[in-house]
Design a protein around this motif. Structure first.
Motif, PDB file in Angstrom:
ATOM      1  N   UNK A  34      42.747  10.852  37.262  1.00 50.66           N
ATOM      2  CA  UNK A  34      42.249  12.246  37.220  1.00 50.66           C
ATOM      3  C   UNK A  34      40.935  12.595  36.338  1.00 50.66           C
ATOM      4  N   UNK A  38      37.489  13.958  37.847  1.00 54.05           N
ATOM      5  CA  UNK A  38      36.721  14.985  37.306  1.00 54.05           C
ATOM      6  C   UNK A  38      35.372  14.583  36.548  1.00 54.05           C
ATOM      7  N   UNK A 203      52.147  31.570  27.925  1.00 51.37           N
ATOM      8  CA  UNK A 203      50.958  31.152  27.336  1.00 51.37           C
ATOM      9  C   UNK A 203      50.990  30.472  26.043  1.00 51.37           C
ATOM     10  N   UNK A 305      47.860  19.599  34.839  1.00 53.95           N
ATOM     11  CA  UNK A 305      47.085  20.674  34.134  1.00 53.95           C
ATOM     12  C   UNK A 305      46.767  20.019  32.669  1.00 53.95           C
ATOM     13  N   UNK A 308      43.806  17.966  33.084  1.00 55.61           N
ATOM     14  CA  UNK A 308      42.635  18.765  33.421  1.00 55.61           C
ATOM     15  C   UNK A 308      42.377  19.312  31.942  1.00 55.61           C
ATOM     16  N   UNK A 309      43.066  19.994  31.169  1.00 59.76           N
ATOM     17  CA  UNK A 309      42.819  20.440  30.061  1.00 59.76           C
ATOM     18  C   UNK A 309      42.097  19.399  29.084  1.00 59.76           C
ATOM     19  N   UNK A 311      40.499  16.913  29.989  1.00 62.84           N
ATOM     20  CA  UNK A 311      39.105  16.497  30.151  1.00 62.84           C
ATOM     21  C   UNK A 311      38.020  17.542  30.290  1.00 62.84           C
ATOM     22  N   UNK A 312      38.527  18.614  29.728  1.00 63.21           N
ATOM     23  CA  UNK A 312      37.570  19.925  29.918  1.00 63.21           C
ATOM     24  C   UNK A 312      37.161  20.352  28.419  1.00 63.21           C
ATOM     25  N   UNK A 313      38.164  20.102  27.447  1.00 62.49           N
ATOM     26  CA  UNK A 313      37.947  21.102  26.262  1.00 62.49           C
ATOM     27  C   UNK A 313      37.696  20.044  25.259  1.00 62.49           C
ATOM     28  N   UNK A 316      39.703  20.624  18.611  1.00 63.53           N
ATOM     29  CA  UNK A 316      39.311  21.415  17.711  1.00 63.53           C
ATOM     30  C   UNK A 316      39.127  20.940  16.349  1.00 63.53           C
ATOM     31  N   UNK A 320      39.949  25.297  12.556  1.00 61.19           N
ATOM     32  CA  UNK A 320      39.967  26.070  13.751  1.00 61.19           C
ATOM     33  C   UNK A 320      41.589  25.965  14.195  1.00 61.19           C
ATOM     34  N   UNK A 328      46.163  33.566  15.339  1.00 62.48           N
ATOM     35  CA  UNK A 328      46.108  34.087  16.381  1.00 62.48           C
ATOM     36  C   UNK A 328      47.484  33.928  17.181  1.00 62.48           C
TER      37      UNK A 328
ATOM     38  N   UNK B  22      39.409  32.012  22.436  1.00 64.61           N
ATOM     39  CA  UNK B  22      38.986  30.775  23.279  1.00 64.61           C
ATOM     40  C   UNK B  22      39.134  31.012  24.844  1.00 64.61           C
ATOM     41  N   UNK B  30      37.255  24.959  32.609  1.00 66.05           N
ATOM     42  CA  UNK B  30      38.198  24.127  33.463  1.00 66.05           C
ATOM     43  C   UNK B  30      37.567  24.534  35.023  1.00 66.05           C
ATOM     44  N   UNK B  33      34.984  21.835  35.590  1.00 67.58           N
ATOM     45  CA  UNK B  33      35.323  20.357  35.692  1.00 67.58           C
ATOM     46  C   UNK B  33      36.291  20.314  37.086  1.00 67.58           C
ATOM     47  N   UNK B  36      33.915  19.682  39.960  1.00 64.28           N
ATOM     48  CA  UNK B  36      33.491  18.344  40.042  1.00 64.28           C
ATOM     49  C   UNK B  36      34.524  17.607  41.099  1.00 64.28           C
ATOM     50  N   UNK B  37      35.792  17.919  41.154  1.00 64.78           N
ATOM     51  CA  UNK B  37      36.589  17.123  41.867  1.00 64.78           C
ATOM     52  C   UNK B  37      36.330  16.739  43.066  1.00 64.78           C
TER      53      UNK B  37
END
Lengths: 352, 197
Positions: A34, A38, A203, A305, A308-309, A311-313, A316, A320, A328, B22, B30, B33, B36-37
């Motif tokens: 994955x 990506x 969430x 998911x 996916x997260x 490799x995106x974000x 911290x 933070x 928060x 955030x 997201x 990314x 890009x798949x």
């Protein structure tokens, strides 16, 4: 009767144990695949078709590498830590009700290892014990980076457990006051999945689950750029493998928990209509199979998911992380609890 | 004093609520990314699929044979002189009676070695050769385990009789014409050699 019970429990234990390990192994493959997809690459493609034998190759590599135990380490704890970590990761899996109970003859067989009546609390406590694996591993290594990582990791887990617990209280109120995992899932049979009533709660739980499993963007415990490898800097060979493996089992279990708590587990829209259309009686094995398929699909989606997260974000910073957790998520979860109580009062589910 | 107008005033403003939680930034990230798949991948699955080389790619050398299968190399040493990396060595031999089908001229290279670790694949040997005997091909030099094995002898360099290597792409008439131009060093050398004879 007792023999039957033991056989049935052993079968289900072995099956779910094998499932956890298999999914963990193939999560490593899917993580890399994955990530590749990506990033405009193909990911592993050499070991078998689409690289499907990659987990075997990785496992073999881990097994046959040289095992090093640092001479300055606390040897007992050093060896204990990875075992503890993986055992706690697997234990949490006993609670998950994978499908509707199967009826054979007159006896009912739930597809779940143990229906603990305080399942939610059990889950939270097992999750908290999980931090000991990292803490002991980091401390026993006698390495300052490992120690820093262990401290960070335990601080992080404690901070996020709070918000997680409070968001779960709101969930329990919505689910009708039960602490049993099986009942929470079964309650979503009719009506909506809990996520409809608990979007904010979901969430918060999701973010906390990321932090609890030490996944990016909360992987401060590993943090290659600052701490080399974090708590497993000194580990090698299969002990390192166990640590990495346990991370994926944790991810699998928390995905399953999220799918069960918030997305109805083995229930799916128009499930009962489908079963009637197929002419299936309550307790038929096919119902359980379809339900298991639904639950499993949801779990796999959650695992994806998570990746996916990752490799995106970016990761911290420590401050933070603490700000997000305490300033928060904690107030938000309290707010969520308040809203839930008000909403449930007007829905007539709570009486004062 | 302002020298350019490229300077930027650093802003240290407080994060807004949307930035603090955030989430909007994370969701847009997201989405990026995820898009890009489905993008085209530049990956070439190497051993199965090979990238096409230019016809004049400078890879491993080949010592050509002529139409009758006799080696063209006459061991003049021009390539060794031209080689900036001093990778080429050779030993000359005299052709015996009955070896006409093996060697085109009376003098031939008994030993011809190129050290592939020294070679920089510049192609000057090819340019210097008056007999059109040495060419670079698009074959990549194989990896080896020992340093000595990188010294390629005639067994590896001379083309096989039944497996001729096509170099017409790099031996075009233009190239041949170019090689005859007055003033090129190898031509000067050629002339002096011819005069001596």
């Amino acid at each position: 009767m007792l023999i039957e019970f033991i056989i049935y429990k052993s079968i289900i234990c072995v099956a779910i144990f094998a499932l956890s390990l298999g999914i963990a192994a193939y999560s490593t493959w899917w993580e890399r695949k994955f990530a590749g997809l990506l990033q405009d690459r193909w990911g592993p493609s050499r070991a078998g078709k689409w690289g499907l034998l990659q987990p075997l190759a990785d496992g073999g590599k881990m097994l046959f590498k040289e095992e090093i135990i640092p001479s300055v380490s606390n040897k007992v704890l050093f060896v204990l830590a990875p075992g503890l970590f993986i055992v706690t990761a697997i234990i949490a899996g006993v609670l998950i009700p994978w499908a509707k109970p199967v009826m054979i003859g007159d006896s009912i067989y739930p597809i779940q290892i143990a229906d603990v009546n305080v399942g939610v609390i059990f889950l939270l406590s097992v999750g908290s014990v999980g931090v000991y694996g990292i803490m002991i591993g980091g401390w026993a290594s006698n390495n300052k980076y490992s120690l820093l990582s262990a401290i960070r990791s335990s601080a992080q887990m404690i901070s996020y457990e709070l918000a997680m617990g409070i968001s779960l209280i709101a969930l329990i109120i919505t689910a009708g006051g039960t602490l049993s995992f099986a009942e929470i899932v079964a309650a979503q049979d009719a009506g909506f999945a809990n996520v409809v009533w608990q979007p904010l709660g979901f969430l918060i739980f999701f973010v906390c689950a990321l932090a609890e499993t030490n996944r990016a963007p909360f992987d401060l415990a590993e943090c290659e750029t600052e701490l080399i490898g974090g708590y497993h800097t000194e580990y090698s060979a299969f002990k390192l493998g166990l640590f990495l493996f346990a991370e994926y089992i944790n991810m699998f279990v928390s995905s399953a928990v999220m799918a069960g708590f918030y997305f109805g587990g083995y229930n799916f829209p128009f499930a009962n209509e489908l079963y009637t259309a197929l002419g299936l009686q309550e307790g038929h094995w096919l119902i359980s199979l379809i339900g298991f398929g639904a639950y499993f699909t949801k779990t796999l989606i959650f695992i994806s998911v998570f990746m996916w997260i990752r490799w995106t974000i970016p990761r911290f910073r420590y401050d933070q992380l603490m700000n997000l957790g305490w300033k928060t998520l904690l107030p938000l979860s309290l707010l969520n609890l308040l809203i839930t109580v008000i909403v449930e009062y007007f829905r007539g589910n709570i009486n004062f | 004093m302002q020298l350019t107008n490229r300077s930027k005033v650093v802003s240290n403003k407080e994060q807004s609520f949307a930035e603090k939680i955030y989430l909007p930034a994370i969701i847009s990230g997201m989405a990026t990314t995820f898009s890009h798949l489905f993008k085209k991948r530049p990956t070439i699955m190497y051993p199965e699929v090979k990238k096409e080389y230019a016809p004049v790619y400078r890879g491993q050398h080949v010592l050509k044979r002529d139409e009758n299968g006799a080696e063209r190399c006459t061991s003049c040493g021009m390539c060794a002189v031209a080689c900036p990396a001093e990778a080429i060595t050779m030993e000359s031999g005299e052709r015996k009676k009955g070896e006409e089908h093996l060697y085109r001229e009376e003098k031939y290279a008994k030993k011809y070695e190129i050290n592939m670790l020294r070679c920089i694949f510049c192609g000057l040997c090819e340019e210097a050769c008056p007999k059109e005997a040495i060419f670079l091909t698009d074959k990549i030099v194989d990896a080896e385990f020992e340093r000595d094995t990188f010294i390629y002898g005639k067994d590896k360099l001379v083309e096989k009789i039944d497996k001729r290597i096509d170099v017409t792409k790099r031996q075009t008439p233009e190239v041949l014409e170019f090689k005859k131009r007055v003033g090129l060093r190898h031509n000067e050398l050629n002339k002096t050699i011819e005069k001596k004879h």
